[in-house]
Write a protein that holds these residues in place. Structure first.
Motif, PDB file in Angstrom:
ATOM      1  N   VAL A 158       0.866  -1.175   0.000  1.00  0.00           N
ATOM      2  CA  VAL A 158       0.000   0.000   0.000  1.00  0.00           C
ATOM      3  C   VAL A 158       0.907   1.231   0.000  1.00  0.00           C
ATOM      4  O   VAL A 158       1.998   1.208   0.574  1.00  0.00           O
ATOM      5  N   ILE A 159       0.457   2.292  -0.699  1.00  0.00           N
ATOM      6  CA  ILE A 159       1.218   3.548  -0.729  1.00  0.00           C
ATOM      7  C   ILE A 159       0.571   4.523   0.245  1.00  0.00           C
ATOM      8  O   ILE A 159      -0.656   4.671   0.240  1.00  0.00           O
ATOM      9  N   MET A 160       1.382   5.166   1.079  1.00  0.00           N
ATOM     10  CA  MET A 160       0.822   6.212   1.941  1.00  0.00           C
ATOM     11  C   MET A 160       1.574   7.513   1.683  1.00  0.00           C
ATOM     12  O   MET A 160       2.783   7.524   1.526  1.00  0.00           O
ATOM     13  N   LEU A 161       0.830   8.630   1.605  1.00  0.00           N
ATOM     14  CA  LEU A 161       1.432   9.946   1.470  1.00  0.00           C
ATOM     15  C   LEU A 161       0.478  10.990   2.044  1.00  0.00           C
ATOM     16  O   LEU A 161      -0.717  10.734   2.072  1.00  0.00           O
ATOM     17  N   ASP A 162       0.927  12.075   2.550  1.00  0.00           N
ATOM     18  CA  ASP A 162       2.274  12.539   2.781  1.00  0.00           C
ATOM     19  C   ASP A 162       2.789  11.993   4.104  1.00  0.00           C
ATOM     20  O   ASP A 162       2.016  11.824   5.039  1.00  0.00           O
ATOM     21  N   LEU A 163       4.099  11.787   4.187  1.00  0.00           N
ATOM     22  CA  LEU A 163       4.643  11.187   5.399  1.00  0.00           C
ATOM     23  C   LEU A 163       5.430  12.168   6.244  1.00  0.00           C
ATOM     24  O   LEU A 163       6.158  11.750   7.137  1.00  0.00           O
ATOM     25  N   GLY A 164       5.294  13.451   5.973  1.00  0.00           N
ATOM     26  CA  GLY A 164       5.980  14.401   6.837  1.00  0.00           C
ATOM     27  C   GLY A 164       6.528  15.628   6.131  1.00  0.00           C
ATOM     28  O   GLY A 164       7.072  16.527   6.776  1.00  0.00           O
ATOM     29  N   ALA A 165       6.368  15.694   4.812  1.00  0.00           N
ATOM     30  CA  ALA A 165       6.884  16.870   4.107  1.00  0.00           C
ATOM     31  C   ALA A 165       6.043  18.115   4.418  1.00  0.00           C
ATOM     32  O   ALA A 165       6.562  19.225   4.461  1.00  0.00           O
ATOM     33  N   ASN A 166       4.748  17.927   4.663  1.00  0.00           N
ATOM     34  CA  ASN A 166       3.846  19.061   4.901  1.00  0.00           C
ATOM     35  C   ASN A 166       3.053  18.854   6.184  1.00  0.00           C
ATOM     36  O   ASN A 166       2.129  18.050   6.225  1.00  0.00           O
ATOM     37  N   THR A 167       3.412  19.599   7.227  1.00  0.00           N
ATOM     38  CA  THR A 167       2.782  19.395   8.531  1.00  0.00           C
ATOM     39  C   THR A 167       1.292  19.687   8.476  1.00  0.00           C
ATOM     40  O   THR A 167       0.487  18.970   9.045  1.00  0.00           O
ATOM     41  N   GLY A 207      -0.501   9.938  -5.697  1.00  0.00           N
ATOM     42  CA  GLY A 207      -0.395   8.599  -5.120  1.00  0.00           C
ATOM     43  C   GLY A 207      -0.979   7.542  -6.043  1.00  0.00           C
ATOM     44  O   GLY A 207      -0.426   6.452  -6.197  1.00  0.00           O
ATOM     45  N   ALA A 208      -2.091   7.894  -6.700  1.00  0.00           N
ATOM     46  CA  ALA A 208      -2.725   6.943  -7.616  1.00  0.00           C
ATOM     47  C   ALA A 208      -1.829   6.677  -8.819  1.00  0.00           C
ATOM     48  O   ALA A 208      -1.710   5.542  -9.289  1.00  0.00           O
ATOM     49  N   ALA A 209      -1.178   7.725  -9.318  1.00  0.00           N
ATOM     50  CA  ALA A 209      -0.265   7.550 -10.463  1.00  0.00           C
ATOM     51  C   ALA A 209       0.878   6.610 -10.075  1.00  0.00           C
ATOM     52  O   ALA A 209       1.256   5.714 -10.845  1.00  0.00           O
ATOM     53  N   TYR A 210       1.399   6.791  -8.883  1.00  0.00           N
ATOM     54  CA  TYR A 210       2.470   5.929  -8.384  1.00  0.00           C
ATOM     55  C   TYR A 210       1.949   4.494  -8.208  1.00  0.00           C
ATOM     56  O   TYR A 210       2.604   3.526  -8.609  1.00  0.00           O
ATOM     57  N   SER A 211       0.753   4.377  -7.671  1.00  0.00           N
ATOM     58  CA  SER A 211       0.190   3.051  -7.414  1.00  0.00           C
ATOM     59  C   SER A 211      -0.061   2.300  -8.719  1.00  0.00           C
ATOM     60  O   SER A 211       0.128   1.080  -8.786  1.00  0.00           O
ATOM     61  N   ARG A 212      -0.485   3.008  -9.767  1.00  0.00           N
ATOM     62  CA  ARG A 212      -0.723   2.340 -11.049  1.00  0.00           C
ATOM     63  C   ARG A 212       0.560   1.679 -11.549  1.00  0.00           C
ATOM     64  O   ARG A 212       0.531   0.597 -12.139  1.00  0.00           O
ATOM     65  N   ILE A 213       1.678   2.352 -11.294  1.00  0.00           N
ATOM     66  CA  ILE A 213       2.967   1.781 -11.702  1.00  0.00           C
ATOM     67  C   ILE A 213       3.301   0.549 -10.857  1.00  0.00           C
ATOM     68  O   ILE A 213       3.738  -0.476 -11.372  1.00  0.00           O
ATOM     69  N   VAL A 214       3.069   0.647  -9.562  1.00  0.00           N
ATOM     70  CA  VAL A 214       3.466  -0.426  -8.651  1.00  0.00           C
ATOM     71  C   VAL A 214       2.540  -1.631  -8.751  1.00  0.00           C
ATOM     72  O   VAL A 214       2.988  -2.775  -8.765  1.00  0.00           O
ATOM     73  N   THR A 215       1.216  -1.375  -8.810  1.00  0.00           N
ATOM     74  CA  THR A 215       0.266  -2.486  -8.753  1.00  0.00           C
ATOM     75  C   THR A 215      -0.200  -2.936 -10.131  1.00  0.00           C
ATOM     76  O   THR A 215      -0.742  -4.017 -10.280  1.00  0.00           O
ATOM     77  N   GLY A 216      -0.031  -2.091 -11.148  1.00  0.00           N
ATOM     78  CA  GLY A 216      -0.511  -2.439 -12.473  1.00  0.00           C
ATOM     79  C   GLY A 216      -2.008  -2.219 -12.629  1.00  0.00           C
ATOM     80  O   GLY A 216      -2.569  -2.429 -13.693  1.00  0.00           O
ATOM     81  N   SER A 217      -2.662  -1.785 -11.552  1.00  0.00           N
ATOM     82  CA  SER A 217      -4.105  -1.548 -11.613  1.00  0.00           C
ATOM     83  C   SER A 217      -4.397  -0.265 -12.391  1.00  0.00           C
ATOM     84  O   SER A 217      -3.655   0.703 -12.309  1.00  0.00           O
ATOM     85  N   ASP A 218      -5.512  -0.265 -13.147  1.00  0.00           N
ATOM     86  CA  ASP A 218      -5.884   0.931 -13.908  1.00  0.00           C
ATOM     87  C   ASP A 218      -6.473   2.010 -13.004  1.00  0.00           C
ATOM     88  O   ASP A 218      -6.388   3.198 -13.318  1.00  0.00           O
ATOM     89  N   ALA A 219      -7.142   1.565 -11.943  1.00  0.00           N
ATOM     90  CA  ALA A 219      -7.815   2.518 -11.066  1.00  0.00           C
ATOM     91  C   ALA A 219      -7.612   2.099  -9.608  1.00  0.00           C
ATOM     92  O   ALA A 219      -8.460   1.437  -9.025  1.00  0.00           O
ATOM     93  N   THR A 222       6.241  11.401 -13.767  1.00  0.00           N
ATOM     94  CA  THR A 222       5.952  12.830 -13.816  1.00  0.00           C
ATOM     95  C   THR A 222       4.894  13.143 -14.864  1.00  0.00           C
ATOM     96  O   THR A 222       3.953  13.898 -14.618  1.00  0.00           O
ATOM     97  N   HIS A 223       5.014  12.519 -16.035  1.00  0.00           N
ATOM     98  CA  HIS A 223       4.020  12.786 -17.076  1.00  0.00           C
ATOM     99  C   HIS A 223       2.652  12.183 -16.744  1.00  0.00           C
ATOM    100  O   HIS A 223       1.627  12.729 -17.106  1.00  0.00           O
ATOM    101  N   ARG A 224       2.669  11.050 -16.081  1.00  0.00           N
ATOM    102  CA  ARG A 224       1.387  10.451 -15.680  1.00  0.00           C
ATOM    103  C   ARG A 224       0.627  11.391 -14.752  1.00  0.00           C
ATOM    104  O   ARG A 224      -0.580  11.562 -14.852  1.00  0.00           O
ATOM    105  N   ILE A 225       1.365  11.970 -13.795  1.00  0.00           N
ATOM    106  CA  ILE A 225       0.722  12.889 -12.851  1.00  0.00           C
ATOM    107  C   ILE A 225       0.170  14.104 -13.599  1.00  0.00           C
ATOM    108  O   ILE A 225      -0.963  14.532 -13.376  1.00  0.00           O
ATOM    109  N   ALA A 226       0.977  14.623 -14.510  1.00  0.00           N
ATOM    110  CA  ALA A 226       0.554  15.805 -15.275  1.00  0.00           C
ATOM    111  C   ALA A 226      -0.731  15.508 -16.055  1.00  0.00           C
ATOM    112  O   ALA A 226      -1.656  16.336 -16.096  1.00  0.00           O
ATOM    113  N   ALA A 227      -0.796  14.318 -16.650  1.00  0.00           N
ATOM    114  CA  ALA A 227      -1.986  13.948 -17.440  1.00  0.00           C
ATOM    115  C   ALA A 227      -3.223  13.885 -16.550  1.00  0.00           C
ATOM    116  O   ALA A 227      -4.302  14.338 -16.919  1.00  0.00           O
TER     117      ALA A 227
END
Lengths: 352, 352
Positions: free
Chosen positions: B141-150, B164-176, B327-332
């Motif tokens: 599971v991906i969790m964010l933010d972990l401390g960059a922004n109080t 986080g979803a863009a990152y998760s799509r890469i890690v899990t291969g899930s579309d949504a 980066t491009h996935r997030i932008a899209a």
């Protein structure tokens, strides 16, 4: 020593009348000075009492049929304070008909009803929910607030520290429990303004029966080197549930691992006493009984799914707080801090 | 496919040059397309390279002697961006001399330097730190933010959900991927105004490559039925550390229990494969590599005390994000949300 009786909301919680009455009976088997006001459906309570002869002369029944639902909104529950088992148990404390109330019902409703009926004690702006958690050492750690106040200012946090320390003195017997504020780092500059202002205030306070030792991070809560962890209700609830969830996660993984091969299964059977010891140490029933601190009266929340042993522990917590007169201890500490110095200056920051 | 090289801050972290270079070498043994820019003391890096012949033609050294201290304030570290191994590694990404930077150094300094050098990507107000955590299922599971922004507002949380979803799509291969906001209850009325506004926004959004499923409580993070847990940096840091601490607490208790009798010791020896499986599943090195999402470039934080296997995982995370062009996935996705609709109306609440 004679103890005021304890009002038990026999209808709240997931487990029903049977478990609440059995829990009270179990507590009384340990200490026969306990007396109870059992609030709920008379028929069902009587049936439950049949199997507990030790409860006969120790308990009175206050009949009512209405019950606060687990998912009911606090504002809605408040309207039925005079008909529900929860409302009547709290009201018994207000009238002086009982010394403390114990309920396994809806936490938000219990908080709202207790606040309205018992009022916040002088010098406290907001009550807080405090619970005991296991540590690596042989004493528990107290954490508060656990969800009663989503947002807190420095003044609230300082009051929580004082209330938590008073509770900890009763539980640990220490004269000056070690108190820390939950934060995302231990450096002075970490965290919110409220946390920093509360730390300054606690560092500079003299005469308090506590030892303020700065900030603590969430991975150190259960190490046993802090007695009271102070936090706002949002972070406290997150930390508490994260710890509960992670403990369950690890034990679930362990179970899976033990099942993964014949060899592991055999090893599991042999080392069963060890895993039983672990299970016992982590069993929430053994740490059951969260307390609303800061009210003119003792209200203890039993976990919704606690078993009879858990309910007995919650009852024992209530009795302990009555015996040791927690409310007066908190009042004395607030006086030591200097109530005038705690006046709110509008920005939530505590000035000396 | 050729991959941009990865800049490794060889001096950051508690374990020093040896572990950083060994980690890079280990990553390269798995995928020989990796190339590295090793930033730090040339002599020490060369010595470390001696034991890794597979690194010879794959790495260039960028010499520097200065290093950001573990307890250094970010503002102080920023001044030495041009002389420290951390600063130079990030700068290599900025210049296009490397595709990603990996550092095990001071998290606050890494965040500050990365933000200043790489800038936040269009449509993102604040970058967030995201990490992978184990679950009961076979995916992280991906969790964010972990401390960059109080402190975070609704707009920040919505952006974190998208990243986080863009990152998760890469890690899990899930579309949504299934996305939830961390809260102290699952009812709509629970939590802060920011959480409620973010939930409304995510519930109403269409066209996003994620499935928003409401709130999640902290005890459900690791159950495996959520892919992305979104939270402000304060609560996220509390939750992450509480989980780490509780996992260590339980395993420490288990160790004690196994040592408590001869029988348990024997059981432990027999069931060792089971406990090793548990240890492997929980080993932070296997989930190492937190990512700063929302920058114009990939920066990965390796845990300060990670071993070579952990560093290799952090390097693999960086490579994966480059390959999949995070980066491009997030932008899209931001474009899909409609950037104009995300304009800040001053109160932190996102309007449609």
């Amino acid at each position: 020593m004679s103890l005021p009786r304890i009002a038990v909301d026999a209808m709240g919680g997931d487990e029903g009348v049977g478990v609440m009455v059995s829990g009270a009976a179990l507590a009384r088997r340990r200490h026969d000075r306990f007396k109870f006001l059992l609030v709920g459906d008379e028929e069902r309570i009587k049936r439950a009492l049949d199997s507990h002869p030790n409860m006969r002369e120790a308990s009175e029944i206050l009949h009512c049929e209405d019950v606060v639902a687990g998912d009911e909104k606090p504002t809605q529950a408040l309207r039925r304070a005079k008909t529900t088992s929860m409302g009547l148990a709290i009201n018994a404390v207000k009238r002086g008909d009982a010394g403390a109330a114990v309920s396994a019902g809806n936490t938000g409703a219990l908080m709202a009803m207790s606040k309205l009926a018992l009022r916040t004690m002088p010098g406290i702006d907001r009550p807080a929910l405090a619970a005991l958690m296991p540590t690596l050492e042989d004493h528990d750690v107290i954490m508060l607030d656990l969800g009663a106040n989503t947002e807190c200012d420095a003044r609230n946090l300082v009051q929580f520290a004082i209330m938590g320390a008073a509770y900890s003195r009763i539980v640990t017997g220490s004269d000056a429990p070690r108190v820390r504020l939950l934060n995302i780092g231990t450096e002075d500059t970490k965290g919110t303004e409220s946390l920093q202002a509360a730390a300054t205030r606690l560092r500079e306070a003299t005469g308090l029966a506590l030892r303020f030792e700065g900030f603590v991070e969430a991975d150190k809560i259960n190490r046993g080197n802090v007695d009271v962890v102070v936090t706002d209700g949002f972070s406290g609830n997150i930390a508490l549930k994260a710890i509960e969830g992670a403990a369950r996660f690890v034990t679930d993984l362990l179970k899976d691992a033990f099942r993964s091969s014949v060899r592991s299964k055999i090893g599991f059977l042999i080392s069963r006493p060890a895993t039983e010891l672990l299970r016992h140490h982590l069993d929430p029933n053994n740490h059951n009984g969260a307390v609303f601190l800061g009210l003119n009266g003792v209200v203890v929340k039993s976990h919704g799914s606690a078993n009879a042993a858990g309910v007995a522990n919650a009852v024992a917590v209530a009795a302990r707080l009555l015996e040791e007169d927690l409310t007066h201890r908190i009042a004395a500490d607030l006086a030591e801090l200097g109530e005038d110095r705690l006046r709110d200056h509008g920005n939530g920051i505590v000035y000396k």
